[in-house]
Write an enzyme that holds these catalytic residues in place. Structure first.
Site, PDB file in Angstrom:
ATOM      1  N   THR A  53     -31.442  -4.501 -22.896  1.00 37.50           N
ATOM      2  CA  THR A  53     -31.030  -5.859 -23.263  1.00 37.50           C
ATOM      3  C   THR A  53     -30.896  -6.792 -22.067  1.00 37.50           C
ATOM      4  OG1 THR A  53     -28.703  -5.202 -23.160  1.00 37.50           O
ATOM      5  CG2 THR A  53     -29.790  -5.039 -25.306  1.00 37.50           C
ATOM      6  N   LYS A  54     -31.348  -6.369 -20.898  1.00 43.21           N
ATOM      7  CA  LYS A  54     -31.169  -7.202 -19.707  1.00 43.21           C
ATOM      8  C   LYS A  54     -32.248  -8.286 -19.624  1.00 43.21           C
ATOM      9  CE  LYS A  54     -27.491  -5.298 -17.875  1.00 43.21           C
ATOM     10  NZ  LYS A  54     -27.092  -4.357 -18.919  1.00 43.21           N
TER      11      LYS A  54
END
Length: 384
Positions: free
Chosen positions: A187-188
């Protein structure tokens, strides 16, 4: 409000990987070296240039980057590292994995970042390093931390997992710390599913770190492929943290979209802020003067003990949310291993009881933001 959970209609996160990443990975698969090699080297060069650092070293996780940073600096058993309880567990775990002890300091009430004004009181004869976390994408006050570290002869290892794009007072991650460590988790802002990197401006430290990320070996598979077999040596005790070419191939095309995606997240953050500010029992973390926020997450703070019920109601409406983070010193392991109890770090505990991360990603439609805002408003106004 519905009482059963429908199919998610507003996801928490969606990556924007596509044909460019497929083509990049396909290029790797036509090559004999899948492990650390040319693509990793290309990514390291690009990432170092982007961050204004002399060296970037790609690894398998931010946790690994934090761990070997401490090892390369000589931090180990008997040492203490000052850090924050308002973070993901990886920050403190890396300190423990190095053999040292995490010493928590409470956080700023407005931001959730390490309260620099409390750091000096936590320094002991065993303190060797400070590990600040740039929470949500907002940098800590690195100029003040550097001054403290220099005064006491301490190292700084930055947990910049949320903060590739951030700056504060003209400083980027890694410019005032011995290393800064980044995450490329699913999710970065940059993602290859799993992965990480660290940056440093110290040549000698970079040489140690390259050894530590691959068992302490002075040759890797790509060296043997390029040069032919030559006897290699293990010169230090190392770990298995080396990034592979497939991960790097996923990251390389995203470097071209990094600034564009940051601008999209900034637009979304400003839209959220304009529409959330007057909702009862909801507040927003402050952005400090001199900060260029990386906008990795968009957290809100839900007051009056309502946070967990709000999570349930949002999820029942098909809106996916997360908590970043509960104060980690109250998790079972830290309670049992270090004897922490409620009240030890009251600001972090208060934020941990309020924090709620809303759906947030570059391609998120404004219509989805409207759904999140209107649903939150309905839930919280019912409680008045």
């Amino acid at each position: 409000m519905t009482t059963t959970s429908p199919k998610t209609r507003v996801p928490f996160f969606m990556h924007d990987l596509g044909q460019a990443e497929l083509d990049s990975v396909a290029e790797v698969l036509l090559n004999p070296i899948l492990t650390t090699g040319e693509w990793v080297a290309r990514f390291e060069k690009l990432f170092a240039a982007r961050m204004g650092a002399r060296h970037a070293i790609a690894v398998t996780s931010c946790t690994g980057a934090l761990h070997i940073s401490l090892l390369a600096l000589g931090v180990g058993p008997g040492d203490e590292v000052i850090t924050t309880p308002m973070t993901f567990i990886a920050t403190a775990n890396a300190i423990i994995e190095a053999g040292a002890k995490p010493v928590f300091v409470d956080v700023e009430s407005g931001t959730g970042n390490l309260d620099v004004s409390q750091v000096e009181d936590a320094i002991s004869e065993h303190t060797r390093a400070i590990m600040p976390v740039h929470l949500y994408g907002q940098m800590c006050d690195m100029r003040q931390l550097r001054a403290i570290a220099d005064r006491y002869g301490l190292f700084i290892v930055e947990d910049a997992a949320h903060c590739v794009e951030g700056t504060r007072d003209g400083v980027r991650p890694g410019q005032l710390g011995e290393t800064a460590c980044f995450s490329f988790y699913a999710t970065k802002n940059l993602t290859c599913g799993e992965g990480g990197a660290l940056i440093t401006n110290d040549e000698g430290l970079a040489e140690k770190l390259r050894l530590l990320r691959l068992h302490g070996m002075n040759k890797n598979a790509n060296d043997r492929h390029r040069e032919g077999y030559k006897h290699w040596d293990m010169t230090v005790m190392g770990w298995k943290y080396n990034m592979d070419n497939i991960q790097a191939a996923l990251l390389l095309p995203q470097m071209n979209r990094l600034d564009e995606n940051w601008r999209k997240r900034k637009v979304l953050a400003e839209y959220y802020q304009r529409n959330l500010w007057d909702i009862p029992n909801l507040s927003l973390p402050a952005t400090q003067p001199g900060v260029e926020h990386a906008w990795h997450l968009f957290p809100v703070w839900i007051g009056a003990g309502r946070r967990d019920r709000v999570i349930q109601q949002l999820q029942a409406e098909g809106i996916s949310v997360m908590v970043n983070y509960r104060a980690i010193h109250l998790l079972t392991y830290f309670r049992e291993a270090f004897g922490f109890r409620e009240g030890a770090f009251p600001v972090a505990e208060h934020i941990g009881d309020m924090s709620l991360s809303l759906p947030f990603y570059p391609g998120m439609p404004l219509e989805h933001v409207d759904i999140v805002v209107s649903t939150l408003r309905d839930i919280l106004e019912q409680d008045i």
